[in-house]
Design a protein around this motif. Structure first.
Motif, PDB file in Angstrom:
ATOM      1  N   UNK A  91       0.942  -1.179  -0.059  1.00 45.58           N
ATOM      2  CA  UNK A  91      -0.004  -0.042  -0.060  1.00 45.58           C
ATOM      3  C   UNK A  91       0.708   1.253   0.070  1.00 45.58           C
ATOM      4  N   UNK A  92       1.879   1.169   0.845  1.00 44.20           N
ATOM      5  CA  UNK A  92       2.993   2.480   0.889  1.00 44.20           C
ATOM      6  C   UNK A  92       3.556   2.744  -0.521  1.00 44.20           C
ATOM      7  N   UNK A  93       3.722   1.607  -1.291  1.00 39.14           N
ATOM      8  CA  UNK A  93       4.366   1.841  -2.530  1.00 39.14           C
ATOM      9  C   UNK A  93       3.683   2.285  -3.696  1.00 39.14           C
ATOM     10  N   UNK A  94       2.227   2.225  -3.811  1.00 34.01           N
ATOM     11  CA  UNK A  94       1.361   2.767  -4.609  1.00 34.01           C
ATOM     12  C   UNK A  94       1.316   4.114  -5.050  1.00 34.01           C
ATOM     13  N   UNK A  95       1.316   5.166  -3.790  1.00 29.28           N
ATOM     14  CA  UNK A  95       1.429   6.631  -4.118  1.00 29.28           C
ATOM     15  C   UNK A  95       2.721   6.908  -4.844  1.00 29.28           C
ATOM     16  N   UNK A  96       3.828   6.550  -4.693  1.00 33.73           N
ATOM     17  CA  UNK A  96       4.980   7.105  -5.585  1.00 33.73           C
ATOM     18  C   UNK A  96       5.145   6.532  -6.804  1.00 33.73           C
ATOM     19  N   UNK A  97       4.390   5.272  -7.210  1.00 28.70           N
ATOM     20  CA  UNK A  97       4.368   4.814  -8.203  1.00 28.70           C
ATOM     21  C   UNK A  97       3.221   5.396  -9.462  1.00 28.70           C
ATOM     22  N   UNK A  98       2.409   5.575  -8.671  1.00 29.11           N
ATOM     23  CA  UNK A  98       1.282   6.575  -9.358  1.00 29.11           C
ATOM     24  C   UNK A  98       2.006   8.030  -9.779  1.00 29.11           C
ATOM     25  N   UNK A  99       2.368   8.644  -8.727  1.00 27.61           N
ATOM     26  CA  UNK A  99       2.728  10.135  -8.950  1.00 27.61           C
ATOM     27  C   UNK A  99       3.782  10.112  -9.970  1.00 27.61           C
ATOM     28  N   UNK A 100       4.909   9.125  -9.882  1.00 22.86           N
ATOM     29  CA  UNK A 100       6.022   8.787 -10.893  1.00 22.86           C
ATOM     30  C   UNK A 100       5.532   8.636 -12.058  1.00 22.86           C
ATOM     31  N   UNK A 152      -0.392   6.720   4.928  1.00 22.15           N
ATOM     32  CA  UNK A 152       0.263   8.046   5.232  1.00 22.15           C
ATOM     33  C   UNK A 152       1.762   8.010   4.726  1.00 22.15           C
ATOM     34  N   UNK A 153       2.419   7.002   5.339  1.00 20.57           N
ATOM     35  CA  UNK A 153       3.858   7.051   5.031  1.00 20.57           C
ATOM     36  C   UNK A 153       4.064   6.881   3.424  1.00 20.57           C
ATOM     37  N   UNK A 154       3.230   6.163   2.502  1.00 18.45           N
ATOM     38  CA  UNK A 154       3.272   6.025   1.267  1.00 18.45           C
ATOM     39  C   UNK A 154       2.807   7.634   0.497  1.00 18.45           C
ATOM     40  N   UNK A 158       5.812   9.821  -1.885  1.00 22.10           N
ATOM     41  CA  UNK A 158       5.522  10.272  -3.025  1.00 22.10           C
ATOM     42  C   UNK A 158       6.000  11.689  -3.376  1.00 22.10           C
ATOM     43  N   UNK A 159       6.501  12.377  -2.233  1.00 21.54           N
ATOM     44  CA  UNK A 159       7.013  13.590  -2.502  1.00 21.54           C
ATOM     45  C   UNK A 159       8.235  13.559  -2.681  1.00 21.54           C
ATOM     46  N   UNK A 188      10.877   0.158   8.256  1.00 22.26           N
ATOM     47  CA  UNK A 188      10.038   0.232   7.256  1.00 22.26           C
ATOM     48  C   UNK A 188      10.357   1.004   6.180  1.00 22.26           C
ATOM     49  N   UNK A 189      11.045   2.162   6.254  1.00 24.64           N
ATOM     50  CA  UNK A 189      11.709   2.918   5.110  1.00 24.64           C
ATOM     51  C   UNK A 189      12.641   1.996   4.190  1.00 24.64           C
TER      52      UNK A 189
END
Length: 268
Positions: A91-100, A152-154, A158-159, A188-189
């Motif tokens: 779940x935490x991986x998805x936002x950065x993949x989408x933004x990227x 939230x961490x994900x 994304x930033x 976790x990071x």
């Protein structure tokens, strides 16, 4: 790329990838000061592969425990906990993949300037220092299994597509604001870096089929080895250091680095 440039940049990538100090800020500074040309895609693939191998090797026992726990039918609690942690990492991986995927072209065109990197280094460095005040009590590392916290961490991660932010820095910042201690935040990071770096590496190989030039095999392997060894040593160093001295030395370092970048930017 000459030998000195290869060694220096591979070391910088390996040393700064997992520290909360922004690898992009460190890679741009010698290029600007020394006038080095772009290192090329083969180099990027090599150092990403090296840092990926480093975190896989360092956390091999943890990854093995997670995989074994999932298949442990006689211990439903351990199996459920492992599945939940793996799910949180996903779940935490998805936002950065989408933004990227959606904004990488815009970021490449507009947010890779030296001034932008300097201000991101400064701003997110100060934010790291503020978050450190909200961290949980010092102690052993624990698993993060709350889905809302993982999201939230994900979102914070994304930033990190903004150069100068630092992927490890922003994820540790978010986890600290959520009340986790530094050992848990770092764990976790670093585990989260596996799908992120692996995905970036796969994307480079898929979109740039000529990334690996047969004539650059020696340089590629050398860069991979240097980045991998230095990244492994950095992870071990960081985990041990922050439990003793905390995050503030990295905050101070980021402020000083941002000042140096701004001075270089004003002189060019």
């Amino acid at each position: 790329m000459d030998t000195v440039q290869l060694v220096v940049l591979a070391l910088i990538q390996g040393l700064s990838e997992f520290l909360p100090i922004s690898s992009s800020a460190h890679l741009i500074l010698p290029s600007q000061v020394l006038g080095w040309s772009d290192q090329g895609l083969a180099f990027d693939v090599a150092v990403h592969a090296g840092t990926l191998f480093a975190v896989l090797i360092y956390y091999r026992s943890t990854l093995k425990e997670l995989l074994f726990a999932v298949t442990r039918r006689n211990d439903a609690v351990a199996s459920a906990g492992a599945l939940r942690e793996i799910g949180c990492l996903g779940i935490a991986t998805l936002p950065v993949m989408l933004v990227g995927f959606l904004f990488m072209e815009f970021i490449d065109a507009h947010l890779r300037g030296l001034t932008t990197i300097a201000w991101a280094t400064l701003g997110f460095g100060i934010l790291l220092g503020v978050a450190y005040r909200f961290r949980g009590s010092d102690g052993d590392e624990q698993s993060i299994t709350r889905v809302d916290h993982a999201l939230i961490i994900g979102l914070a991660q994304a930033l990190a597509v903004i150069p100068g932010t630092s992927r490890s820095g922003i994820t540790i910042t978010a986890a600290s604001f959520l009340g986790y201690n530094i050992a848990t935040s770092a764990r976790f990071s670093f585990l989260l870096s596996i799908p992120v770096i692996g995905g970036a590496l796969l994307l480079m190989l898929v979109t740039q089929t000529n990334a690996l030039d047969a004539g650059l095999i020696f340089e590629t392997v050398t860069a991979m080895a240097i980045a991998g060894i230095s990244a492994y040593m950095t992870i071990a160093f960081f985990v041990g250091l922050v439990t003793r001295v905390g995050m503030m030395p990295f905050v101070v370092y980021r402020v000083l680095l941002a000042v140096a970048l701004l001075l270089v930017a004003s002189a060019t």
